[in-house]
Design a protein around this motif. Sequence first.
Motif, PDB file in Angstrom:
ATOM      1  N   GLU A 337      51.185  53.273  43.208  1.00 40.10           N
ATOM      2  CA  GLU A 337      51.741  53.693  41.919  1.00 40.10           C
ATOM      3  C   GLU A 337      51.059  54.982  41.470  1.00 40.10           C
ATOM      4  OE1 GLU A 337      54.012  54.258  39.734  1.00 40.10           O
ATOM      5  OE2 GLU A 337      54.463  52.108  39.581  1.00 40.10           O
ATOM      6  N   SER A 527      43.702  49.592  36.999  1.00 39.19           N
ATOM      7  CA  SER A 527      45.053  49.072  36.773  1.00 39.19           C
ATOM      8  C   SER A 527      45.675  48.638  38.087  1.00 39.19           C
ATOM      9  CB  SER A 527      45.941  50.143  36.123  1.00 39.19           C
ATOM     10  OG  SER A 527      45.451  50.510  34.857  1.00 39.19           O
ATOM     11  N   ASP A 530      44.192  45.428  39.482  1.00 36.80           N
ATOM     12  CA  ASP A 530      44.671  44.302  38.657  1.00 36.80           C
ATOM     13  C   ASP A 530      46.084  43.910  39.098  1.00 36.80           C
ATOM     14  OD1 ASP A 530      44.064  43.078  35.618  1.00 36.80           O
ATOM     15  OD2 ASP A 530      46.209  43.368  36.047  1.00 36.80           O
ATOM     16  N   GLU A 531      46.919  44.921  39.303  1.00 37.42           N
ATOM     17  CA  GLU A 531      48.310  44.655  39.675  1.00 37.42           C
ATOM     18  C   GLU A 531      48.398  44.066  41.078  1.00 37.42           C
ATOM     19  OE1 GLU A 531      50.748  45.037  37.491  1.00 37.42           O
ATOM     20  OE2 GLU A 531      52.161  44.187  38.947  1.00 37.42           O
ATOM     21  N   ASN A 876      45.572  46.401  31.252  1.00 31.99           N
ATOM     22  CA  ASN A 876      45.652  45.124  31.971  1.00 31.99           C
ATOM     23  C   ASN A 876      45.976  43.974  31.017  1.00 31.99           C
ATOM     24  OD1 ASN A 876      45.082  46.487  34.324  1.00 31.99           O
ATOM     25  ND2 ASN A 876      42.900  45.992  34.310  1.00 31.99           N
ATOM     26  N   ARG A 879      49.619  44.203  30.322  1.00 34.30           N
ATOM     27  CA  ARG A 879      50.382  43.687  31.470  1.00 34.30           C
ATOM     28  C   ARG A 879      50.411  42.160  31.426  1.00 34.30           C
ATOM     29  NH1 ARG A 879      52.455  41.146  35.077  1.00 34.30           N
ATOM     30  NH2 ARG A 879      52.564  41.696  37.290  1.00 34.30           N
ATOM     31  N   ARG A 885      53.742  46.790  33.623  1.00 31.43           N
ATOM     32  CA  ARG A 885      52.585  47.610  34.010  1.00 31.43           C
ATOM     33  C   ARG A 885      52.746  48.992  33.391  1.00 31.43           C
ATOM     34  NH1 ARG A 885      47.693  47.206  34.751  1.00 31.43           N
ATOM     35  NH2 ARG A 885      48.089  45.357  36.028  1.00 31.43           N
ATOM     36  N   THR A 887      51.658  52.752  33.036  1.00 24.04           N
ATOM     37  CA  THR A 887      51.007  53.679  33.967  1.00 24.04           C
ATOM     38  C   THR A 887      50.661  55.009  33.306  1.00 24.04           C
ATOM     39  OG1 THR A 887      53.166  54.491  34.670  1.00 24.04           O
ATOM     40  CG2 THR A 887      52.198  52.680  35.959  1.00 24.04           C
TER      41      THR A 887
END
Length: 913
Positions: A337, A527, A530-531, A876, A879, A885, A887
């Motif tokens: 991402e 991030s 976490d994703e 986070n 999310r 999410r 960005t």
Amino acid sequence: MRIEVNGRSHEAEPRPGQCLRTYLRDRGWFGVKKGCDAGDCGACTVHVDGEPVHSCVYPAFRADGRTVTTVEGLASPEGELHPVQQRFLDAQGFQCGFCTAGFLMTTAALSEDQLGDLPRAFKGNLCRCTGYRAIEDAVRGVRHVEEPSPGESVGRNLPAPAGPQVVTGTARYTFDIEVPGLLHMKLLRSPHAHARITAIDTSAALRVPGVHAVLTHHDAPERHYSTARHEHPEEDPADTRLLDDTVRHVGQRVAAVVADSEAAAEEGCRRVEVTYEVLPAVLDPEEAMRPGAPVVHDKDPSAARISRPRANVVGEAHGEIGDVEAGFAAADLVYEETFRTQRVQHASLETHGAVGLLDEDGRLTVRTSSQTPFLTRRALCALFDLPEDRVRVVAGRVGGGFGGKQEMLVEDIVALAVLRLRRPVKLEYTRAEQFHGATTRHPFTVRVKAGARRDGTLTALQLEVVSNTGAYGNHGPAVMFHSVGESTAMYRAAHKKVDAYSVYTHTVPAGAFRGYGLGQVLFAVESALDELARRLGLDPVGFKARNMIGPGDAMLTPGGHEEDLHIASYGLDQCMSVVRRARAQPCPREAPDGWLVGEGTALSMIATGPPGGHIADARAAVLPDGSFDLAVGTAEFGNGTTTVHRQIAAGELTTTVDLITIRQSDTDVVRHDTGAFASTGTVVAGKATLRAARALADLLLDFAAARLRVPRADCRLAPEAVLYPGGRLALKELYAAARAVGVELAADGHFGGTPRSVAFNAQWFRVAVDPGTGEIRILRSVHAADAGKVMNPMQCRGQVEGGVAQALGAALFEHVRLDARGAVETAAFRRYRLPQYADVPRTEVHFMETADAIGPLGAKSMSESPFNPVAPALANALRDATGVRFTELPLTRDRVWRALDAVRRTPRPPVSP
Ligand code: FES
């Protein structure tokens, strides 16, 4: 007009249009500060007939016949502090103290009812340093400071030595001095993002009554340099000329007018006639890298230290550990991402500025709001061919910096005017100039690719980073290198790759800012991981704990520059324990009905100082009365070095902090100091102080033992004396005896800033999100900080809270926006929203139990690092709450609402049974 100020009568007409703030300062009431001159920040608050007003927007003539009280008049005529002043001392409700007079005046006028609603009461006052918790405690009468006791200084909540001056408005910041014959400088700035100056006519400006000089590129040295200040100037490109015949961003200085008054200088600026040949400009860094884009600096790359000028790349880093493609092939899931961070301003309440003059010996003296007085002296000497002993640079108390004052933005042009006119000259930026002509945080675009196995093993991490350095490369390469260092070293993936570029554009230059690029890249990395964990069906905290760096691990980063970096103490596991505890506890605040709730965590690691060395010198000496003098180079800008250095010295000298006079940030009082940046005030300069004090203690005991003819081992230090069996020799007697035989009881300490250790932080949030509006409400904020041995918990906690608050502003709403021409369109606090009292939650701060093997007495750095994990932890949590999410920063209400609305409008695919 006649007004009474603090019991003293003033009879003088204000100038046409003059506000009360400048009227009062013209009469020596320097406690009245300038933060914005627009009624937004409250630093100028005074009482008029008992009512608090923002004196910057209060016409002076309206005070005719009235009684005005400034912070200097808050104490009783006998000198007894007002209870509010005492409370701010007891709670240490300040850091740099520039906002404090305003808060004191507002608080002193509050009714009981208003005290019950502080968010409303403090709507008109901004503080950029504290995060407001210390201010709230002060108002509520919470006492944090402890009394000093001999030799037990370190680790205690001892108060800042300047506290009494801060709360009485007598602390002297850059402009809080009277300089006879002072001239005023104003700058004419470019209206174009890119243009060549083909003609410049100063004749009409010079005819303005009161104008003494108009300086243009014809007056400027030909030399190119960087405004960034580093120990090694070659870290930055030599791309800046004092005044240039090419302008590269809207707001670049074009000419300087020096006059008897600011008004005359401003009028002079209006009369300078500049003919521009407007050139194509590029505002976007990715466009700037494309072939055929306008070139920002067409210079010899090696002479100017620019990586690839024709591609607008000022610096770049490329590196790989292992085989990143093999790492992705070994992963069960790869997440990729692009994350973007925005341009943010330091917004220290005291703007940039300097006063220059020639002293009685004809030496150039510059009094400036700087984090780097020694490096500024070095740069001025190089620029004007002056030997170092002909230049003195001194910083008074600095009203906030956050990295923004690790630049030479004003001192060079003030020096040029002083050397030309041989008169004292002052330049003080307006708040608008702070946005147009100072620096910002580097906006970053970070493409992250991360792969992991189903068991939670991170196999590969890849970053492609583009950092927008703006029109000049001050700090650009160094920020870019730092951004991909600790952020990639913090996780153990066997395969890592980095490609990073610092890119010129025709926009306001970026510069050093708390975290030095790490915050931007950590937003992306924290991030993304976490994703990745969520998509693997794993707990993000457990996933990070499994892959995070351990105490015995090497510092492996493809970004380079980490050769002297060691984990000399390790508290990241303890930080994780704090997070786990917070997650397990019930949340003290409930979410409103219908709101979405979630939690988020982010980690960070930061080096305790910059690579390549950071030099600090200190000198400790006995004074004739038996107390001590401590001279240190590092500057105090709210980071608390004054307090900590006295504590370190008092511990070594077995005395109390009140018996140590500290002098600092003056190139005349101590040998070289690189400066107060990169969180070095305690870990580097503090180590120099430790060494100086330790050497002085040895010297005192040696000299006393020899004089008393007793074994050295039988002597020990006590406050104001050396104790020996059966007796006590006062230090003032020892001083006299030493002086009689020509011995100076003084010792020097030095530290070169290497090797370096690392500090760790973890931020955890629980948030509620209103799906109908996008509003985010923070239900709980917990911060774990591994600062090694905490020298002053009260003060260090304030640094953490201030860092979290500043980062929350950057995460939630702060944004320096540019218009289509590249001009800043948010050049006022009314358009650039800083966190107010009501915006900042109380953060629970936890310090880890570690002691560093490198830092002085086990200490590590903790000024910048709390900033870094805040935005990703918040993203986070969002999310977790919303399933979306995010960005891109900032996470404004609009952006959140739009994203949630888009999800609502998108038909969901049928769910497989
Ligand atoms: Fe409030 Fe620095 S202490 S602005």
